[in-house]
Write a protein that holds these residues in place. Structure first.
Motif, mmCIF file in Angstrom:
data_model
loop_
_atom_site.group_PDB
_atom_site.id
_atom_site.type_symbol
_atom_site.label_atom_id
_atom_site.label_comp_id
_atom_site.label_asym_id
_atom_site.label_seq_id
_atom_site.Cartn_x
_atom_site.Cartn_y
_atom_site.Cartn_z
ATOM 1 N N GLU A 197 1.052 -1.502 0.183
ATOM 2 C CA GLU A 197 -0.103 0.290 -0.070
ATOM 3 C C GLU A 197 0.950 1.333 -0.316
ATOM 4 O O GLU A 197 2.056 1.271 0.517
ATOM 5 N N VAL A 198 0.289 2.175 -0.842
ATOM 6 C CA VAL A 198 1.095 3.135 0.060
ATOM 7 C C VAL A 198 2.476 4.390 0.364
ATOM 8 O O VAL A 198 3.843 3.755 0.757
ATOM 9 N N SER A 199 1.748 3.618 1.897
ATOM 10 C CA SER A 199 2.729 3.949 2.480
ATOM 11 C C SER A 199 3.017 2.784 3.802
ATOM 12 O O SER A 199 3.623 2.989 5.090
ATOM 13 N N ASN A 200 2.701 1.862 3.610
ATOM 14 C CA ASN A 200 3.543 0.118 4.171
ATOM 15 C C ASN A 200 4.043 -0.395 3.134
ATOM 16 O O ASN A 200 3.586 -0.952 1.828
ATOM 17 N N TRP A 201 5.127 -1.158 4.183
ATOM 18 C CA TRP A 201 5.683 -2.178 3.288
ATOM 19 C C TRP A 201 5.545 -3.898 4.753
ATOM 20 O O TRP A 201 5.877 -3.208 5.542
ATOM 21 N N ALA A 202 5.655 -4.907 3.800
ATOM 22 C CA ALA A 202 5.974 -6.029 4.547
ATOM 23 C C ALA A 202 6.907 -6.588 4.012
ATOM 24 O O ALA A 202 7.003 -7.059 3.243
ATOM 25 N N LEU A 211 6.352 3.706 -8.896
ATOM 26 C CA LEU A 211 6.898 4.602 -7.848
ATOM 27 C C LEU A 211 6.156 6.197 -8.068
ATOM 28 O O LEU A 211 5.901 6.201 -7.025
ATOM 29 N N ARG A 212 6.586 6.406 -8.691
ATOM 30 C CA ARG A 212 5.568 7.736 -9.761
ATOM 31 C C ARG A 212 4.546 8.003 -9.441
ATOM 32 O O ARG A 212 4.417 9.260 -8.805
ATOM 33 N N GLY A 213 3.606 6.860 -9.778
ATOM 34 C CA GLY A 213 2.580 7.272 -9.415
ATOM 35 C C GLY A 213 2.352 6.947 -8.134
ATOM 36 O O GLY A 213 0.927 7.569 -7.509
ATOM 37 N N ARG A 214 2.830 6.433 -6.726
ATOM 38 C CA ARG A 214 2.577 6.528 -5.727
ATOM 39 C C ARG A 214 2.482 8.140 -4.856
ATOM 40 O O ARG A 214 1.952 8.366 -4.080
#
Length: 407
Positions: free
Chosen positions: A271-276, A393-396
């Motif tokens: 998600e745009v602000s989340n990494w796992a 990445l640019r789209g995020r």
């Protein structure tokens, strides 16, 4: 909108019963429970959440809160049954705030037990609490795990003392590795929340925070750009020239730095602000929000959504307590979403996640935008050919602009 203001909407009935449309298709939707604990030791200058310090509670006692939340759980069960909703176990439970861990672990455990006794928990239920690094110790984390919690999300925010001071966070950054270790010893999954773009924060400060977070080897990371909300102390400080306004270009550089740093360490964005670390460590509760699942929000100012019906509770803990203890719905207002509103919200939310938005859900005008968005490097061309609108990445970085083009 002033801090923590509630939206406009229609009056909510005292019994809380939902319209017939809320039950349509419910069997196919996950059900989650959010429990809001509205207490904080101090109010951070950037925060506009519905939270209260001891001096703002005017006679409300934190020691009474668990019983009030349990009363709403019981009311929620009556409302769902009376509205014809099928009985569904909670797939996820999330305690947010505020600082939930200002309450004793026993109170949080009783609230979780009420959810379990009322609806049941799915066999693989995800049960999360937010916590500040200075609001728990090893014994508290062991108690939470024993009560059925599976995950803890620590508000680390930064590893740099000057940045924490600007944010008015009270913990010592050196405590973060300790609480992560204690959580691991208790068998809990760990997420760390970071904030970037704080006035005065440099790119080197941000890299220091990223390195410190990764050194603890968490399962999950969130990184949010600081948003200056109107009506907050930080907004007033910026308006008076006491601190600098966040720099948009620097903030974008910080996001790109975070994404590259996390990817190199084996964390994938979902998600745009989340990494796992892997799909099994994604926040399933938050994915429920983004995918349009059902959830009931317990507590003052909490929001709920069941089958296209959305409502929100009264804000102040005193007003909330008065209603739930009288057996009345604490809802202050609600709205029934029409088809167009639900379509727009689906685009807004689903385009943010790594699976993307099915192109088939777009209307004809929006589908005409796809080629241009690919050419501008905002959405993934290969994914679009496969039928999914997936941000690059640019789209995020420009997600809001993409959403406007698609709605």
């Amino acid at each position: 909108m002033p801090p923590s203001a509630l939206p406009l909407g229609d009056p909510a009935p005292a019994d809380g019963l939902l319209p017939a449309q809320a039950s349509v298709g419910a069997h196919a939707r996950d059900f989650g429970v959010y429990l809001h604990v509205p207490f904080c030791r101090v109010r951070c200058g950037y925060c506009d959440f519905n939270t209260y310090t001891a001096s703002e509670l005017r006679g409300v006692r934190q020691t009474d809160y668990a019983d009030q939340a349990i009363a709403e759980v019981e009311l929620a069960a009556r409302v769902l049954e009376g509205s014809g909703l099928p009985a569904r176990p909670a797939a996820t439970v999330f305690f947010g705030g505020g600082t939930p861990t200002l309450l004793p672990p026993g109170d949080l455990g009783r609230m979780l037990a009420a959810v379990r006794d009322t609806w049941g928990l799915a066999l693989d239920a995800e049960v999360t609490t937010e916590a500040n690094p200075d609001s728990v110790d090893a014994a508290a984390l062991q108690s939470l795990a024993a009560a059925g919690f599976t995950r803890v999300s620590f508000g680390m925010q930064s590893a740099v003392p000057s940045v924490l001071a600007t944010l008015e966070r009270t913990h010592d950054p050196e405590r973060v590795p300790l609480v992560v270790e204690w959580a691991r010893d208790a068998g809990l999954d760990v997420s760390l929340d970071l904030i970037y773009g704080t006035p005065g924060e440099t790119i080197d400060d941000w890299r220091r925070s990223l390195d410190a977070a990764l050194a603890t080897q968490p399962d999950h990371l969130s990184a949010y750009a600081l948003i200056v909300e109107e009506g907050t102390k930080l907004a007033r400080q910026i308006r008076r020239g006491e601190v600098a306004e966040p720099d948009d270009d620097l903030t974008a550089d910080m996001y790109e730095t975070a994404d590259a740093t996390f990817a190199a360490a084996g964390y994938g964005w979902y998600e745009v602000s989340n990494w796992a670390k892997g799909p099994q460590h994604r926040s399933r509760h938050n994915l429920g929000y983004w995918r349009g699942a059902d959830w009931w929000g317990i507590g003052p100012g909490a929001h709920s959504h069941i089958g296209g019906v959305r409502w929100w509770n009264v804000k102040h803990p005193a007003a909330y307590a008065q209603r739930v203890l009288a057996g009345e719905s604490p809802a202050a207002g609600r709205e029934t979403l029409d088809d167009e509103t639900r379509r727009v919200e689906d685009v807004l939310l689903k385009v943010r996640i790594v699976e993307g938005l099915p192109a088939a859900e777009l209307d004809a005008d929006a589908r005409h935008e796809i080629a241009g968005l690919i050419a501008e490097g905002l959405i993934d061309g290969a994914a679009a050919i496969s039928g999914s609108i997936r941000l690059t990445l640019r789209g995020r970085l420009l997600a809001d602009a993409v959403v406007r083009r698609l709605t």
